[in-house]
Scaffold this motif. Structure first.
Motif, PDB file in Angstrom:
ATOM      1  N   MET A   1       1.611   5.731  69.570  1.00 16.39           N
ATOM      2  CA  MET A   1       1.786   5.747  67.973  1.00 16.39           C
ATOM      3  C   MET A   1       2.175   6.914  67.440  1.00 16.39           C
ATOM      4  O   MET A   1       1.499   8.014  67.750  1.00 16.39           O
ATOM      5  N   LYS A   2       3.234   7.192  66.899  1.00 13.78           N
ATOM      6  CA  LYS A   2       3.898   8.480  66.304  1.00 13.78           C
ATOM      7  C   LYS A   2       3.427   8.495  64.771  1.00 13.78           C
ATOM      8  O   LYS A   2       3.237   7.450  64.136  1.00 13.78           O
ATOM      9  N   ILE A   3       3.158   9.597  64.231  1.00  9.59           N
ATOM     10  CA  ILE A   3       2.587   9.794  62.916  1.00  9.59           C
ATOM     11  C   ILE A   3       3.235  11.338  62.627  1.00  9.59           C
ATOM     12  O   ILE A   3       3.138  12.316  63.320  1.00  9.59           O
ATOM     13  N   ALA A   4       3.501  11.401  61.232  1.00  4.99           N
ATOM     14  CA  ALA A   4       4.259  12.556  60.672  1.00  4.99           C
ATOM     15  C   ALA A   4       3.076  13.776  60.784  1.00  4.99           C
ATOM     16  O   ALA A   4       1.940  13.520  60.578  1.00  4.99           O
ATOM     17  N   THR A   5       3.550  14.857  60.902  1.00  9.07           N
ATOM     18  CA  THR A   5       2.739  16.088  60.698  1.00  9.07           C
ATOM     19  C   THR A   5       2.079  16.052  59.340  1.00  9.07           C
ATOM     20  O   THR A   5       2.461  15.835  58.209  1.00  9.07           O
ATOM     21  N   PHE A   6       0.695  16.218  59.193  1.00 10.20           N
ATOM     22  CA  PHE A   6      -0.042  16.102  58.037  1.00 10.20           C
ATOM     23  C   PHE A   6       0.278  17.425  57.198  1.00 10.20           C
ATOM     24  O   PHE A   6      -0.734  18.679  57.652  1.00 10.20           O
ATOM     25  N   LYS A   7       0.987  17.739  56.456  1.00 10.63           N
ATOM     26  CA  LYS A   7       1.625  19.085  55.992  1.00 10.63           C
ATOM     27  C   LYS A   7       0.589  19.797  55.385  1.00 10.63           C
ATOM     28  O   LYS A   7       0.489  21.052  55.682  1.00 10.63           O
ATOM     29  N   VAL A   8      -0.337  19.204  54.471  1.00  7.21           N
ATOM     30  CA  VAL A   8      -1.157  20.091  53.669  1.00  7.21           C
ATOM     31  C   VAL A   8      -2.483  20.566  54.687  1.00  7.21           C
ATOM     32  O   VAL A   8      -2.841  21.822  54.678  1.00  7.21           O
ATOM     33  N   GLU A   9      -2.746  19.536  55.623  1.00  5.19           N
ATOM     34  CA  GLU A   9      -3.873  20.177  56.349  1.00  5.19           C
ATOM     35  C   GLU A   9      -3.330  21.106  57.495  1.00  5.19           C
ATOM     36  O   GLU A   9      -4.171  22.145  57.809  1.00  5.19           O
ATOM     37  N   GLU A  10      -2.140  20.897  57.950  1.00  2.94           N
ATOM     38  CA  GLU A  10      -1.575  21.979  58.657  1.00  2.94           C
ATOM     39  C   GLU A  10      -1.614  23.354  58.317  1.00  2.94           C
ATOM     40  O   GLU A  10      -1.991  24.333  58.698  1.00  2.94           O
ATOM     41  N   TRP A  11      -1.075  23.401  57.020  1.00  3.15           N
ATOM     42  CA  TRP A  11      -0.962  24.765  56.313  1.00  3.15           C
ATOM     43  C   TRP A  11      -2.445  25.370  56.021  1.00  3.15           C
ATOM     44  O   TRP A  11      -2.542  26.290  56.264  1.00  3.15           O
ATOM     45  N   MET A  12      -3.338  24.307  55.608  1.00  2.00           N
ATOM     46  CA  MET A  12      -4.682  24.958  55.336  1.00  2.00           C
ATOM     47  C   MET A  12      -5.256  25.489  56.958  1.00  2.00           C
ATOM     48  O   MET A  12      -5.982  26.145  56.913  1.00  2.00           O
ATOM     49  N   ASN A  13      -5.139  24.587  57.832  1.00  3.02           N
ATOM     50  CA  ASN A  13      -5.514  25.083  59.069  1.00  3.02           C
ATOM     51  C   ASN A  13      -5.252  26.322  59.593  1.00  3.02           C
ATOM     52  O   ASN A  13      -6.072  27.256  60.141  1.00  3.02           O
ATOM     53  N   LEU A  14      -3.746  26.814  59.376  1.00  4.16           N
ATOM     54  CA  LEU A  14      -3.284  28.075  59.811  1.00  4.16           C
ATOM     55  C   LEU A  14      -3.501  29.234  58.886  1.00  4.16           C
ATOM     56  O   LEU A  14      -3.617  30.183  59.372  1.00  4.16           O
ATOM     57  N   ASN A  15      -4.013  28.637  57.614  1.00 10.27           N
ATOM     58  CA  ASN A  15      -4.004  29.990  56.734  1.00 10.27           C
ATOM     59  C   ASN A  15      -5.347  30.125  55.915  1.00 10.27           C
ATOM     60  O   ASN A  15      -5.570  31.370  55.435  1.00 10.27           O
ATOM     61  N   SER A 326       3.616  32.020  52.047  1.00 10.19           N
ATOM     62  CA  SER A 326       3.441  32.690  53.213  1.00 10.19           C
ATOM     63  C   SER A 326       3.506  34.271  52.749  1.00 10.19           C
ATOM     64  O   SER A 326       2.938  35.320  53.116  1.00 10.19           O
ATOM     65  N   LYS A 327       4.543  34.555  52.005  1.00 12.00           N
ATOM     66  CA  LYS A 327       4.702  35.901  51.372  1.00 12.00           C
ATOM     67  C   LYS A 327       3.549  36.434  50.374  1.00 12.00           C
ATOM     68  O   LYS A 327       3.259  37.618  50.678  1.00 12.00           O
ATOM     69  N   LEU A 328       3.222  35.458  49.670  1.00 10.84           N
ATOM     70  CA  LEU A 328       2.197  35.885  48.704  1.00 10.84           C
ATOM     71  C   LEU A 328       1.050  36.205  49.691  1.00 10.84           C
ATOM     72  O   LEU A 328       0.140  37.098  49.448  1.00 10.84           O
ATOM     73  N   LEU A 329       0.550  35.295  50.533  1.00 13.48           N
ATOM     74  CA  LEU A 329      -0.464  35.560  51.111  1.00 13.48           C
ATOM     75  C   LEU A 329      -0.550  36.828  52.087  1.00 13.48           C
ATOM     76  O   LEU A 329      -1.703  37.416  52.101  1.00 13.48           O
TER      77      LEU A 329
END
Length: 381
Positions: A1-15, A326-329
């Protein structure tokens, strides 16, 4: 099963851990356990003394009944057996959609919203139609458009009320209109309600589960009750067929929630009136701060949120939102969530229910950051 990248959670995980001023946070300013027991008027020592004598078996398979009895009081028509506990609201959304949606089913979901509501059905092979919420319509569902999206093959209509990321609150008349559209084709109406009760005005916020016999709703301890660390959510529905399917599928991925999590959640729910009073005060005072800031900033605009803890801030800078954030952070330590995580551009999601001083300092640095960008760029929008 393929699923799209969970964009908001990926962003929060990384930053999230890089932030000095986290104004991307979506929970109301989290409480400590000491604060929880103070609000509940309970002895922390007595609670943990009793808990420490319990064997660490599985929790109650269908959920702690004391906890579920308190949760049921959040609704007009729900009893203890209409509620099942889950591993957070994320677990609730996944379990409900996993239980209801099959390949080739027709599903309608609003966007922008929490990505689970459309990416999970898509991953199961459902035919998902997207009802776009627009700034011009104050991010409220257009009932005329929704009617054209449904037919007798529509299995589930997914909405989010109050809406994440916009803070829009669907008026009762419109909510009843959505119910009638779902009823006309026999579809389930699934509503993520994790920000319910965090309104800017007093009054009882209607729940889909009380308005519709095939309504299914999700709540959690994270946003409204400031206890994301418990990882405790729930699904509520009066529909027996839906509940049977949810319980069947739950055996495969949950079994039970944590005994300690549910015991602490029961303490919190026993003090829900005091916690809601605390958190309503925070979101109202902090939104007033944000609203005044937006009014005085020439490069920012928004649709003022009516409920919840988040808003979409639009900015007159010609830069992709992820690059902007990204620049803001990197330059200021301020964390926001790119609008691209919600398929919107030239905007970002702000969470305004954090610590008041953190919000003020984060906004001040955001304003100065954009002033520098504008002054150094020849291409503002």
């Amino acid at each position: 099963m393929k699923i799209a990248t969970f964009k908001v959670e990926e962003w929060m995980n990384l930053n999230e851990t890089k932030a000095k001023y986290n104004i991307a946070e979506t929970c109301v300013d989290s409480v400590t356990l000491d604060e929880l027991f103070h609000l509940a008027g309970r002895s922390r020592q007595e609670f943990f003394s009793e808990l420490s004598q319990r064997r660490m078996t599985y929790g109650a398979i269908f959920g702690n009944r004391e906890l579920k009895a308190e949760i049921s009081k959040l609704y007009r028509s729900i009893n203890v057996d209409d509620i099942i506990t889950t591993h957070g609201a994320a677990g609730a959304n996944h379990l409900a959609l996993y239980s209801l949606v099959e390949p080739e089913d027709a599903v309608v979901s609003v966007v922008p919203t929490y990505q689970q509501l459309y990416s999970i059905p898509e991953s199961y092979g459902a035919k998902v139609r997207i009802l776009k919420l627009t700034k011009e319509e104050k991010f409220l569902p257009n009932l005329d458009k929704l009617r054209t999206f449904v037919n007798e093959r529509t299995k589930v209509i997914c909405i989010n009320n109050p809406n994440n990321p916009t803070g829009a609150l669907i008026p009762e008349e419109t909510l009843r209109g959505i119910v009638e559209i779902a009823r006309s084709v026999g579809a389930y109406l699934f509503c993520d309600e994790v920000y319910r009760f965090l309104s800017q005005e007093d009054g009882y916020p209607e729940s889909v589960v009380d308005l519709y016999e095939k309504g299914i709703v999700v709540g959690s301890m994270s946003k409204v009750f400031s206890l994301a660390g418990l990882r405790l959510g729930w699904i509520a529905t009066r529909n027996r067929e839906a509940m049977r399917s949810i319980l069947l599928h739950r055996d495969y991925d949950t079994i039970s929630c944590g005994l300690i999590d549910e015991a602490l959640a029961a303490v919190a729910m026993s003090a829900k009136d005091k916690i809601l009073a605390r958190n309503s005060k925070i979101v109202r005072e902090n939104l007033a701060i944000l609203d005044e800031w937006v009014a005085n900033e020439p490069y920012f605009s928004y649709v003022k949120p009516q409920c919840g803890t988040t808003a979409l801030l639009y900015c007159d800078v010609d830069m992709p939102s992820e690059k902007f954030c990204s620049k803001l952070l990197a330059e200021t330590g301020v964390l926001l969530t790119p609008g691209s995580c919600f398929d919107e551009e030239h905007c970002f999601r702000i969470g305004y229910a954090c610590n008041k001083e953190e919000l003020k300092e984060g906004l001040a640095k955001l304003g100065k950051f954009v002033e520098r960008l504008i002054s150094s760029s020849s291409a503002p929008l």
